[in-house]
Design a protein around this motif. Structure first.
Motif, mmCIF file in Angstrom:
data_model
loop_
_atom_site.group_PDB
_atom_site.id
_atom_site.type_symbol
_atom_site.label_atom_id
_atom_site.label_comp_id
_atom_site.label_asym_id
_atom_site.label_seq_id
_atom_site.Cartn_x
_atom_site.Cartn_y
_atom_site.Cartn_z
ATOM 1 N N PRO A 27 6.961 15.332 4.235
ATOM 2 C CA PRO A 27 5.821 15.931 3.279
ATOM 3 C C PRO A 27 6.206 17.324 2.628
ATOM 4 N N VAL A 28 7.343 17.788 3.633
ATOM 5 C CA VAL A 28 7.600 19.258 3.054
ATOM 6 C C VAL A 28 8.917 19.405 2.132
ATOM 7 N N THR A 29 9.975 18.459 2.430
ATOM 8 C CA THR A 29 11.109 18.215 1.513
ATOM 9 C C THR A 29 10.878 17.505 0.474
ATOM 10 N N ARG A 30 9.917 16.664 0.544
ATOM 11 C CA ARG A 30 9.655 15.170 -0.228
ATOM 12 C C ARG A 30 10.736 14.303 -0.457
ATOM 13 N N HIS A 75 15.097 11.421 13.786
ATOM 14 C CA HIS A 75 14.334 12.268 12.786
ATOM 15 C C HIS A 75 13.122 11.688 12.804
ATOM 16 N N LEU A 76 12.141 12.512 12.351
ATOM 17 C CA LEU A 76 10.851 12.301 12.242
ATOM 18 C C LEU A 76 10.698 11.923 10.916
ATOM 19 N N TRP A 77 9.603 10.941 10.548
ATOM 20 C CA TRP A 77 9.420 10.399 9.041
ATOM 21 C C TRP A 77 7.857 9.955 9.235
ATOM 22 N N ALA A 78 7.294 10.112 8.166
ATOM 23 C CA ALA A 78 5.867 9.734 7.798
ATOM 24 C C ALA A 78 5.886 8.385 7.089
ATOM 25 N N ALA A 101 0.978 -1.231 -0.064
ATOM 26 C CA ALA A 101 -0.036 0.106 -0.006
ATOM 27 C C ALA A 101 0.929 1.160 0.117
ATOM 28 N N ASN A 102 0.454 2.250 -0.635
ATOM 29 C CA ASN A 102 1.146 3.539 -0.593
ATOM 30 C C ASN A 102 0.270 4.885 -0.441
ATOM 31 N N ILE A 103 0.799 5.969 0.128
ATOM 32 C CA ILE A 103 0.049 6.959 0.403
ATOM 33 C C ILE A 103 0.826 8.156 -0.471
ATOM 34 N N ASP A 104 0.185 9.017 -1.451
ATOM 35 C CA ASP A 104 0.786 9.830 -2.166
ATOM 36 C C ASP A 104 1.234 11.245 -1.283
ATOM 37 N N PHE A 105 1.974 12.098 -1.694
ATOM 38 C CA PHE A 105 2.463 13.095 -0.700
ATOM 39 C C PHE A 105 1.314 14.312 -0.725
ATOM 40 N N GLU A 137 2.100 18.213 7.221
ATOM 41 C CA GLU A 137 3.104 19.104 7.098
ATOM 42 C C GLU A 137 3.643 20.077 8.197
ATOM 43 N N THR A 138 2.541 20.615 8.841
ATOM 44 C CA THR A 138 2.825 21.458 9.904
ATOM 45 C C THR A 138 3.872 20.992 10.908
ATOM 46 N N ILE A 139 3.839 19.858 11.169
ATOM 47 C CA ILE A 139 4.861 18.731 12.050
ATOM 48 C C ILE A 139 6.291 19.041 11.398
ATOM 49 N N PHE A 140 6.513 18.713 10.087
ATOM 50 C CA PHE A 140 7.784 18.950 9.525
ATOM 51 C C PHE A 140 8.265 20.137 9.144
ATOM 52 N N LYS A 141 7.219 20.992 8.893
ATOM 53 C CA LYS A 141 7.798 22.693 8.776
ATOM 54 C C LYS A 141 8.422 23.170 9.858
ATOM 55 N N THR A 142 8.005 22.888 11.056
ATOM 56 C CA THR A 142 8.725 23.466 12.393
ATOM 57 C C THR A 142 10.115 22.590 12.444
#
Length: 216
Positions: free
Chosen positions: A160-163, A141-144, A71-75, A82-87
């Motif tokens: 999700p921010v830097t892709r 490091h945080l990852w989704a 299974a996969n989830i698109d960006f 994104e809020t979590i990773f932007k900070t």
């Protein structure tokens, strides 16, 4: 005295009657003997000692819950994360995300007692769980979690921010995840999640006994 005179015609009739009686008696005897012989030659069927009694058909097996093999989830489906990773949060524990982002994120849930299959179940539900990993070379490091592939035994991670993306084999991911997140993850969803909703989603893919151990 009256003497009955037997004429040749009467004598012939008597003889014919006597012969007919004898023939009838003989035919009856032959019929009785034939019936007796037929009855003696009949054999009753003997049931086989090895014959099993008929069994009722088994009920159809119920469809067991199971995960899809991949299974996969698109960006594009990770905007809420994104809020979590932007900070670029520098957190030491996955639980700290709740306190540090509660002003920006309304519906953040910390899920405990997870394993790799629970993460797969979230991905199959199109929920991308956020995990904290500790790299063998150092650093957290945080990852989704955005996908998995059982055939390749790999799990796909993304930012999700830097892709940026990263793939790890299951065993390597387990080591980094256990050290970093202590088998916990974070879900960010449009609506508030309850433990009942999480369990209901997971029960489509995992056994109920395993799902019952998951805490929210």
């Amino acid at each position: 005295k009256v003497v009955a005179k037997i004429t040749p015609r009467h004598k012939e009739e008597i003889m014919n009657t006597h012969s007919a009686g004898l023939m009838f008696t003989l035919a009856l005897c032959i019929l009785l003997i034939s019936c007796a012989s037929s009855t003696q030659n009949q054999r009753m069927p003997i049931p086989s000692a090895t014959t099993s009694p008929p069994t009722a058909p088994s009920p159809p097996a119920s469809t067991a819950a199971s995960l899809p093999p991949k299974a996969n989830i698109d960006f594009s489906g990770l905007r809420l994360q994104e809020t979590i990773f932007k900070t670029q949060l520098n957190v030491n524990r996955i639980d700290d995300l709740y306190a540090t982002t509660r002003r920006e994120i309304s519906n953040l849930s910390v899920v405990s007692n997870c394993d790799l299959n629970v993460l797969k179940g979230f991905v199959a539900t199109s929920w991308a769980p956020v995990v904290l990993l500790v790299s063998p070379v150092g650093g957290q490091h945080l990852w989704a979690v955005i996908g998995y592939d059982d055939a390749a035994k790999q799990i796909q991670l993304g930012n999700p921010v830097t892709r940026a993306t990263r793939s790890l084999i299951y065993s390597d991911f387990e080591k980094e995840w256990t050290t970093g997140s202590a088998r916990k993850c974070v879900l960010v969803t449009p609506g508030k999640l309850s433990e009942e909703k999480v369990h209901s989603a997971l029960e489509k893919y995992l056994p109920s006994a395993q799902v019952a151990q998951v805490g929210v």
